[in-house]
Motif scaffolding. Structure first.
Motif, PDB file in Angstrom:
ATOM      1  N   SER A   1       0.873  -1.170   0.000  1.00  7.13           N
ATOM      2  CA  SER A   1       0.000   0.000   0.000  1.00  7.13           C
ATOM      3  C   SER A   1       0.908   1.217   0.000  1.00  7.13           C
ATOM      4  CB  SER A   1      -0.888   0.000   1.241  1.00  7.13           C
ATOM      5  OG  SER A   1      -0.150   0.467   2.349  1.00  7.13           O
TER       6      SER A   1
ATOM      7  N   SER B   1       1.678   2.993   2.216  1.00  8.11           N
ATOM      8  CA  SER B   1       2.531   3.086   3.405  1.00  8.11           C
ATOM      9  C   SER B   1       3.585   1.987   3.465  1.00  8.11           C
ATOM     10  CB  SER B   1       1.676   3.089   4.666  1.00  8.11           C
ATOM     11  OG  SER B   1       0.910   1.920   4.728  1.00  8.11           O
TER      12      SER B   1
ATOM     13  N   ASN C   1      -0.749  -9.275   7.218  1.00  9.81           N
ATOM     14  CA  ASN C   1      -2.118  -8.766   7.205  1.00  9.81           C
ATOM     15  C   ASN C   1      -3.126  -9.895   7.358  1.00  9.81           C
ATOM     16  OD1 ASN C   1      -1.352  -6.112   6.788  1.00  9.81           O
ATOM     17  ND2 ASN C   1      -1.294  -6.358   4.561  1.00  9.81           N
TER      18      ASN C   1
ATOM     19  N   GLY D   1      -5.170   0.006   7.161  1.00 11.27           N
ATOM     20  CA  GLY D   1      -6.021  -1.038   6.619  1.00 11.27           C
ATOM     21  C   GLY D   1      -7.050  -0.436   5.680  1.00 11.27           C
TER      22      GLY D   1
ATOM     23  N   SER E   1      -3.205  -6.987  -2.224  1.00 12.76           N
ATOM     24  CA  SER E   1      -3.062  -7.950  -1.136  1.00 12.76           C
ATOM     25  C   SER E   1      -2.844  -9.331  -1.741  1.00 12.76           C
ATOM     26  CB  SER E   1      -4.314  -7.987  -0.265  1.00 12.76           C
ATOM     27  OG  SER E   1      -4.451  -6.776   0.416  1.00 12.76           O
TER      28      SER E   1
ATOM     29  N   PHE F   1      -7.707  -3.466  -5.493  1.00 10.33           N
ATOM     30  CA  PHE F   1      -8.803  -2.517  -5.640  1.00 10.33           C
ATOM     31  C   PHE F   1      -8.250  -1.274  -6.326  1.00 10.33           C
ATOM     32  CE2 PHE F   1     -10.231  -5.181  -2.118  1.00 10.33           C
ATOM     33  CZ  PHE F   1     -11.532  -5.439  -2.485  1.00 10.33           C
TER      34      PHE F   1
HETATM   35  N1  LIG Z   1      -5.777  -0.920  -3.312  1.00  8.06           N
HETATM   36  C1  LIG Z   1      -5.600  -2.015  -2.565  1.00  8.06           C
HETATM   37  N2  LIG Z   1      -5.997  -3.226  -3.043  1.00  8.06           N
HETATM   38  C2  LIG Z   1      -5.834  -4.338  -2.314  1.00  8.06           C
HETATM   39  N3  LIG Z   1      -5.269  -4.345  -1.081  1.00  8.06           N
HETATM   40  C3  LIG Z   1      -4.859  -3.172  -0.544  1.00  8.06           C
HETATM   41  C4  LIG Z   1      -4.999  -1.963  -1.251  1.00  8.06           C
HETATM   42  N4  LIG Z   1      -4.508  -0.965  -0.474  1.00  8.06           N
HETATM   43  C5  LIG Z   1      -4.082  -1.548   0.674  1.00  8.06           C
HETATM   44  N5  LIG Z   1      -4.284  -2.880   0.635  1.00  8.06           N
HETATM   45  C6  LIG Z   1      -3.965  -3.857   1.672  1.00  8.06           C
HETATM   46  O1  LIG Z   1      -4.241  -3.303   2.947  1.00  8.06           O
HETATM   47  C7  LIG Z   1      -3.069  -3.354   3.764  1.00  8.06           C
HETATM   48  C8  LIG Z   1      -3.053  -2.208   4.727  1.00  8.06           C
HETATM   49  O2  LIG Z   1      -3.144  -1.007   3.993  1.00  8.06           O
HETATM   50  P1  LIG Z   1      -2.594   0.365   4.611  1.00  8.06           P
HETATM   51  O3  LIG Z   1      -3.216   0.496   5.943  1.00  8.06           O
HETATM   52  O4  LIG Z   1      -3.041   1.410   3.620  1.00  8.06           O
HETATM   53  O5  LIG Z   1      -1.098   0.212   4.694  1.00  8.06           O
HETATM   54  C9  LIG Z   1      -1.911  -3.391   2.793  1.00  8.06           C
HETATM   55  O6  LIG Z   1      -0.744  -3.966   3.369  1.00  8.06           O
HETATM   56  C10 LIG Z   1      -2.489  -4.229   1.673  1.00  8.06           C
HETATM   57  O7  LIG Z   1      -2.401  -5.636   2.003  1.00  8.06           O
END
Ligand SMILES: Nc1ncnc2c1ncn2[C@@H]1O[C@H](COP(=O)(O)O)[C@@H](O)[C@H]1O
Ligand SMILES: Nc1ncnc2c1ncn2[C@@H]1O[C@H](COP(=O)(O)O)[C@@H](O)[C@H]1O
Ligand SMILES: Nc1ncnc2c1ncn2[C@@H]1O[C@H](COP(=O)(O)O)[C@@H](O)[C@H]1O
Ligand code: NA
Ligand code: NA
Ligand code: NA
Lengths: 338, 93, 338, 338, 93, 93
Positions: free
Chosen positions: B38, B40, B55, B83, F29, F61
């Motif tokens: 992502s 981050s 995750n 997330g 993911s 996504f």
């Molecule tokens: N656009 C996306 N499509 C699918 N999975 C995502 C997406 N964005 C974030 N994730 C998943 O969500 C987790 C946590 O997202 P984040 O909190 O934004 O770091 C990431 O480590 C990915 O596994």
């Protein structure tokens, strides 16, 4: 003599397997130890080290030097994060400074185990109560870290984080203490220590039956685990560019400085050579297991890649490869042989 | 019906599952050991031994009228800890 | 003397690690042994116990006492579920009564292993053919359970379940027998028993090479596994509120009653002290592995949380903690020392 | 004498556990060793065999016979795939012929380990440098396979595969070499070999501490792993109908033919009985780990089920069950006892 | 096209997969070690060592006209042994 | 928004993830240890120890306007190495 100790460490099986893991990542091998196998080894090492420590503690008893040493260890785990925090705050915000300080106040069990193996090969004695010191140094730094993060938090943040989930600040504390004292690795280590003590005291027939598992297998399992640690540490090295020169400097200078503080305390306590080395290693090492897990829950504003990559990518390899023999050289300088 | 996909760190899984149940959902499913990327950063299984873990992917099928409640319960957790969450349409088989 | 045996068991390493697991859940530690690591230990224990049993069976041979003992064991695994069923039917529907009865007719290999370790520490001998009894007691109760469930099923249910997937009732039987005699744990245990026998008989040089794996490592691995069993059993305890007082009473009284029946048979057969304890433990223990898995497939109408939570949450801890030393006290009362 | 050797192998613990795995699949038991547990055993076996080999290599030194033997081994790993390719090309397209040829040019570490255990039980000596031969025979065949696939690729394919991902053919080569020399199992084996060598040469105190892990545990762990290999091999047998009579014949005749070639070379080199058997096994065995993984990446046009099912479903069981004792019979015929 | 999500106990996985194939689906994917919650209770990985195991998540992408056949094949199994199924729309990439 | 489901061999996972990132997706993911069936055969976890491994399930996504870019980046890889991809509609929670 100095260089021979460093060399002897570099050419020992555990350190060589650690290098093999690092090298694998650098040259792009796809060698990996898939999850949850590393967990098997880390659980095993904690159980074995705890059991053996408890067993030896039962043999040595809880005399004044034991209690003094353990007390000094806990004191160090409170002082180290405080002084580290003051330094880190020069360049970092309160959250990150507190989280990193907590890592360095706590300890790395694998570094400790590697130091024990090093002493075994050198045939230098050490005492089982040092494992108790190890166990009791894991948690306090977590509490210090959370307190520091709270104190330095901007006023509006404090409000929100107090409110958000619990409605009040009280519940939050339960969570902090839970994370600090009941996280899996602390719990297993202390539990195994107590069991080792009880078995040694009340059913010593069981000790011999545990020996092949907790003692004989130990060295090989450590090699296997360090192979994985090498892989993981090397992967973490990549994150370091985000850390910047200040943090990189900190993660390489903090260990010897904290080790020197540990040496001073050991001299004052009159510890033996073996115990002094272990005490120095406890002060010098930084946590990349219990503390990161606790910080992630209790200080989510800090950036995990900062505290993990420094503790695991730099401080851990530094201690395992150069630190341990270096501290031994210093120990021999200042502590008379047993 | 709606299908909700949540992807978040394993560490916060318990909280999120409790929130889902409290919001009235009758069931959910969880896949752990999910890795991902992502803005981050990248999440791998490499730190699994530390318990920091990877995750988790939570799937919740709910009736349309429950979507609001589940979203309200989960959103602040995603905001605080990170997330992502997405909704699509689905029908019982 | 009685209380000293109980205490000795309570303070042994395996039971202490079992408590450590239970306590971890109660105090809210996040200690867990992630899947599939527990499977590694359960496969290992079955392989090791089977191999060692087969090896000793080859040394003792298949004399009349051996065959009589094994026959009596199988008979118990048919009688126990029948009598349990009659009792359970007082309060439960046919499906659940049958499934629980099957659990208590079958055995728990880990309870058996813990009893063996207990005997080893006491330095009381026992024979390898008891493992054969263990292996042969796992399956018959499953068949009894399915038959009981069929017989008491309401007429309309019988129709449907006969029709639904196979078009006839014949195929269904294949599935029951498959689940009973070929499920992974029964298969591995019997297979390892046969292999141990064959190796001991035909290539004894291999025995010594297996020894570090199957014998030396065993006690430590059992400790590790009981740590996990403690975690799992404690988690199961929460389900017990659904079970109600009747079932809770059953799960705590059935073990000593079945153990007494086992003691009676042992006296009649003239078994040694060690074999008597093991025979009692086989009768007293309940299955939470093979039987639940089989019942889920063949009697899906029964509620798994009932038969698992009683066998695993109450009967298993009861036997491991109190039952084994208690049965030993009785054994010493009624069986002359070897 | 011949039949007694075959029987002795058939009745050894590792082969019996291998059969137990096969039988489990055939009778429909649900016994399985869930992933990633098999990986634990395969990593362990590679680490242990590498370490022990390196240790013994340090003791024997790198004399002319050692270098000649290793050179001959590498030569065989180039010749075997070339001759196999010519034969396979009679019935298969270039891609599949190249991939299968690469499998048979490379080796199976588990077959080698089983042969070592067989020699241990027979109390026939062999040398540590044979592990170096094993390590160096894994990779060359991969390079040969890729070159053969390239050469025989239809012109239009060559264009496309050159373009598709890299824009040029140069990068592609890096990938091939990476897969050949840095895949996890080759890397771990060679790495452990070097570590064993270094530890033996520079810190021999570590050898004894590794012994319980790498030596004592080895035989039991091999049994456990062969149980899983039996399950996997039996599952692969089902794919064989796709392979056809020609490939089935190849996978059963190639091992003895290649073993005979190995025997010839051994006689010329003047190897001892133990080393000869191992050399024959290296030539006779086919890779189902490193090579399939590499072929999947570099020659994706080939059908994996063809090269995996032959190497794993037929050649591996053939060698483990019949091949090893058969080659020993031949060895005794042509090589004087040490 | 349709996307079918099935979540059920690992023990019944083989039967369900066979039923899906027999109904004419050309492919499916299975994720094991899925945990979850439903009105009939919580499923964790804690019993994994017993082989009773956790849940599995089966995904099947099928053409619209096959949906009926797959549903007819799977529904009785879900009814007998437990488990849930949902359908949504999807298109090939 | 769109939800993209990709199922492919673990071996090619790195490539596919890189392609997704390069195409501009902000996150994805990954679930590993996925088994499955397709016209080209059955994929089990049996070969896991070899590193040949099982399948992986990738979920991405993306905003509608990115779909084209991701599809263009991933399609040739699926074509070369095998694997399937499907698209459905979804909205942020
Ligand atoms: N656009 C996306 N499509 C699918 N999975 C995502 C997406 N964005 C974030 N994730 C998943 O969500 C987790 C946590 O997202 P984040 O909190 O934004 O770091 C990431 O480590 C990915 O596994
Ligand atoms: N509404 C839901 N959303 C997502 N998963 C569900 C839902 N209901 C049930 N499940 C999953 O399906 C499994 C079996 O459901 P059941 O047969 O109803 O116990 C549960 O353990 C959950 O993993
Ligand atoms: N119709 C489908 N529905 C769900 N998964 C599929 C489908 N077709 C293929 N797959 C998955 O995609 C993997 C690779 O497909 P393929 O490249 O066609 O062999 C298979 O092993 C399945 O796990
Ligand atoms: Na420290
Ligand atoms: Na019983
Ligand atoms: Na070969």
């Amino acid at each position: 003599m100095q260089s021979s100790l460093v060399l002897q460490n570099l050419l020992s099986a555990p350190v060589l397997f650690f290098f093999l893991g690092i090298l694998g990542v650098l040259v792009g091998s796809d060698l990996e130890i898939p999850s949850p196998l590393p967990k098997l080894f880390s659980l095993y090492l904690l159980l074995a080290i705890g059991f053996k420590g408890g067993m030896e503690l039962a043999q040595s008893g809880l005399g004044p030097q034991v209690l003094l040493t353990i007390g000094a260890a806990v004191a160090m785990s409170l002082l180290v994060p405080l002084s580290s925090f003051l330094l880190l705050r020069l360049r970092l915000d309160g959250y990150n400074a507190a989280a990193i300080a907590a890592s360095y106040g706590s300890i790395s069990a694998v570094t400790f185990i590697t130091a024990e193996s090093f002493l075994n090969v050198l045939e230098v004695n050490f005492d089982g109560f040092m494992v108790a010191a190890l166990a009791l140094m894991e948690s306090p730094a977590i509490v210090v870290g959370v307190v520091l993060a709270k104190i330095t938090a901007p006023a509006e943040d404090r409000e929100v984080s107090g409110e958000q989930e619990n409605g009040n600040g009280g519940l939050r504390w339960r969570e902090v203490l839970q994370e600090a004292f009941l996280n899996g690795s602390v719990y297993l280590l202390i539990g195994s220590l107590v069991i080792g003590y009880v078995v040694a005291a009340f059913s010593p027939a069981g000790l011999e039956k545990m020996d092949p598992f907790t003692e004989k297998l130990f060295y090989g399992a450590l090699c296997f685990f360090l192979l994985d640690m090498g892989i993981v540490a090397a992967q973490r090295l990549r994150d370091l560019q985000k850390a910047g020169a200040f943090l990189i400097g900190f993660s390489l200078l903090a260990p010897p400085v904290h080790a020197l503080a540990g040496l001073l305390v050991s001299v004052l306590l009159g510890l033996s050579q073996g115990n002094t080395l272990l005490f120095m290693v406890l002060c010098a090492s930084a946590s990349y297991i219990a503390v990161p897990a606790a910080m992630r829950m209790t200080v989510p504003q800090a950036n995990p890649s900062l505290y993990i990559s420094t503790a695991l990518g730099l401080t851990f390899p530094f201690n395992v490869v150069i630190g341990i023999p270096l501290y031994m050289v210093l120990t021999r300088q200042f502590i008379p042989a047993g | 019906m709606k299908r909700i996909d949540l992807i978040l760190s394993e560490r916060e899984l318990n909280r999120v599952c409790k929130a889902i149940t409290k919001a009235g959902a009758k069931g959910y499913s969880v896949m752990r050991h999910v890795t991902g990327m992502s803005p981050s950063g990248e999440i791998s299984e490499a730190m699994d031994f530390s318990g920091l873990g990877a995750n988790a992917h939570v799937i919740v099928f709910v009736d349309d009228d429950l979507l609001g409640a589940v979203a309200a319960a989960v959103r602040p957790l995603l905001k605080r800890y990170g997330g992502v969450g997405f909704v699509s349409s689905a029908e019982p088989l």
